[in-house]
Design a protein around this motif. Sequence first.
Motif, PDB file in Angstrom:
ATOM      1  N   UNK A   1       0.815  -1.210   0.000  1.00 47.19           N
ATOM      2  CA  UNK A   1       0.000   0.000   0.000  1.00 47.19           C
ATOM      3  C   UNK A   1       0.850   1.261   0.000  1.00 47.19           C
ATOM      4  N   UNK A   2       1.955   1.241   0.747  1.00 48.53           N
ATOM      5  CA  UNK A   2       2.848   2.397   0.770  1.00 48.53           C
ATOM      6  C   UNK A   2       3.527   2.593  -0.582  1.00 48.53           C
ATOM      7  N   UNK A   3       3.920   1.498  -1.220  1.00 50.36           N
ATOM      8  CA  UNK A   3       4.521   1.616  -2.552  1.00 50.36           C
ATOM      9  C   UNK A   3       3.524   2.204  -3.552  1.00 50.36           C
ATOM     10  N   UNK A   4       2.260   1.795  -3.427  1.00 52.50           N
ATOM     11  CA  UNK A   4       1.272   2.351  -4.353  1.00 52.50           C
ATOM     12  C   UNK A   4       1.031   3.826  -4.077  1.00 52.50           C
ATOM     13  N   UNK A   5       1.132   4.245  -2.836  1.00 45.20           N
ATOM     14  CA  UNK A   5       1.015   5.669  -2.509  1.00 45.20           C
ATOM     15  C   UNK A   5       2.183   6.457  -3.121  1.00 45.20           C
ATOM     16  N   UNK A   6       3.374   5.882  -3.082  1.00 46.10           N
ATOM     17  CA  UNK A   6       4.505   6.520  -3.758  1.00 46.10           C
ATOM     18  C   UNK A   6       4.234   6.621  -5.259  1.00 46.10           C
ATOM     19  N   UNK A   7       3.701   5.543  -5.831  1.00 50.79           N
ATOM     20  CA  UNK A   7       3.376   5.530  -7.257  1.00 50.79           C
ATOM     21  C   UNK A   7       2.359   6.616  -7.602  1.00 50.79           C
ATOM     22  N   UNK A   8       1.354   6.787  -6.751  1.00 52.91           N
ATOM     23  CA  UNK A   8       0.351   7.829  -6.978  1.00 52.91           C
ATOM     24  C   UNK A   8       0.984   9.210  -6.854  1.00 52.91           C
ATOM     25  N   UNK A   9       1.855   9.386  -5.842  1.00 49.83           N
ATOM     26  CA  UNK A   9       2.544  10.661  -5.695  1.00 49.83           C
ATOM     27  C   UNK A   9       3.394  10.982  -6.906  1.00 49.83           C
ATOM     28  N   UNK A  10       4.086   9.987  -7.425  1.00 50.02           N
ATOM     29  CA  UNK A  10       4.902  10.168  -8.636  1.00 50.02           C
ATOM     30  C   UNK A  10       4.029  10.554  -9.828  1.00 50.02           C
ATOM     31  N   UNK A  11       2.857   9.915  -9.947  1.00 54.04           N
ATOM     32  CA  UNK A  11       1.955  10.226 -11.057  1.00 54.04           C
ATOM     33  C   UNK A  11       1.433  11.655 -10.983  1.00 54.04           C
ATOM     34  N   UNK A  12       1.294  12.178  -9.764  1.00 53.95           N
ATOM     35  CA  UNK A  12       0.700  13.498  -9.567  1.00 53.95           C
ATOM     36  C   UNK A  12       1.706  14.642  -9.590  1.00 53.95           C
ATOM     37  N   UNK A  13       2.999  14.351  -9.459  1.00 56.29           N
ATOM     38  CA  UNK A  13       3.976  15.388  -9.139  1.00 56.29           C
ATOM     39  C   UNK A  13       4.094  16.471 -10.208  1.00 56.29           C
ATOM     40  N   UNK A  14       3.869  16.136 -11.479  1.00 55.30           N
ATOM     41  CA  UNK A  14       3.918  17.147 -12.541  1.00 55.30           C
ATOM     42  C   UNK A  14       2.566  17.803 -12.786  1.00 55.30           C
ATOM     43  N   UNK A  15       1.618  17.550 -11.868  1.00 50.76           N
ATOM     44  CA  UNK A  15       0.280  18.146 -11.928  1.00 50.76           C
ATOM     45  C   UNK A  15      -0.415  17.882 -13.263  1.00 50.76           C
ATOM     46  N   UNK A  16      -0.502  16.599 -13.658  1.00 50.97           N
ATOM     47  CA  UNK A  16      -1.167  16.272 -14.929  1.00 50.97           C
ATOM     48  C   UNK A  16      -2.671  16.444 -14.821  1.00 50.97           C
ATOM     49  N   UNK A  17      -3.302  16.611 -15.969  1.00 51.02           N
ATOM     50  CA  UNK A  17      -4.763  16.717 -15.998  1.00 51.02           C
ATOM     51  C   UNK A  17      -5.425  15.351 -15.844  1.00 51.02           C
ATOM     52  N   UNK A  18      -4.699  14.288 -16.223  1.00 47.80           N
ATOM     53  CA  UNK A  18      -5.272  12.937 -16.293  1.00 47.80           C
ATOM     54  C   UNK A  18      -4.329  11.940 -15.630  1.00 47.80           C
ATOM     55  N   UNK A  19      -4.904  11.010 -14.878  1.00 49.13           N
ATOM     56  CA  UNK A  19      -4.158   9.866 -14.351  1.00 49.13           C
ATOM     57  C   UNK A  19      -4.744   8.592 -14.936  1.00 49.13           C
ATOM     58  N   UNK A  20      -3.919   7.790 -15.599  1.00 47.46           N
ATOM     59  CA  UNK A  20      -4.297   6.460 -16.038  1.00 47.46           C
ATOM     60  C   UNK A  20      -3.787   5.466 -14.998  1.00 47.46           C
ATOM     61  N   UNK A  21      -4.679   4.690 -14.416  1.00 45.61           N
ATOM     62  CA  UNK A  21      -4.312   3.734 -13.376  1.00 45.61           C
ATOM     63  C   UNK A  21      -4.676   2.326 -13.848  1.00 45.61           C
ATOM     64  N   UNK A  22      -3.666   1.498 -14.073  1.00 49.36           N
ATOM     65  CA  UNK A  22      -3.860   0.150 -14.599  1.00 49.36           C
ATOM     66  C   UNK A  22      -3.890  -0.849 -13.448  1.00 49.36           C
TER      67      UNK A  22
END
Length: 234
Positions: free
Chosen positions: A149-170
């Motif tokens: 769960x902590x690794x996935x939180x890091x993954x989500x933080x990484x996905x968000x860090x450039x402030x994208x408009x869209x997140x694709x979560x597989x």
Amino acid sequence: MIEVKHVHYAYTIGKKGKRTDVPVLRDVNFEIRKGEITAIAGKSGSGKSTLLNLLSGFISVDSGMITINGKDVTGLSEKGWSSFRLEHIGFVFQNYELIPGLTALENIELPMVLKGENQRLRREKAEKMLRKVGLEHQSSHYPNELSGGQQQRVSIGRALINEPAIIFADEPTGSLDSETEQDILTLIRTLNEEKNITFVLITHDHEVASRADRRLTLTDGRLTEERGEYSEAK
């Protein structure tokens, strides 16, 4: 935010002279509005991962058009897609895809490194993101020192860090136990409501799909739609 019109895709099997096209997606049409959480569901082999790869630019449509954030991306070059993804799209993966030799903080920083941001700004933003995903006390931990769960939180933080408009979560909760799955789904909902980020969740899990605003279901390459449990509130 995302518009897909009359998209067809097939893969080819067989040797030269005896090749056969096997349809994967057949006349797929849908729109995803800004700020929605949309689940694309279906059994293994239904075409949902292929659709994600088309939306991400990793493969090209045979015919049809895809528009993302107001831009027709159908004919983008590999270089064009690379720049577009870095600017507009974040990714969350089932198996986290963290770099083993980087700490939690450094993994979150990575997209900013690729974007060329200066070190001080990267560090400030990454530390703030760690607090946002509830990992401020694990900043110096490596992936093998973190729970799933902590690794996935890091993954989500990484996905968000450039402030994208869209997140694709597989399959974002595919490797997690049921309690941790609920925590991650709650985090996705919170980030969606706070930042109005558009989430597209690829899943075969009914529970994950039911937490979305809308569910698009692929069956034999064709699409049907139904509302999720949160759609009425929005």
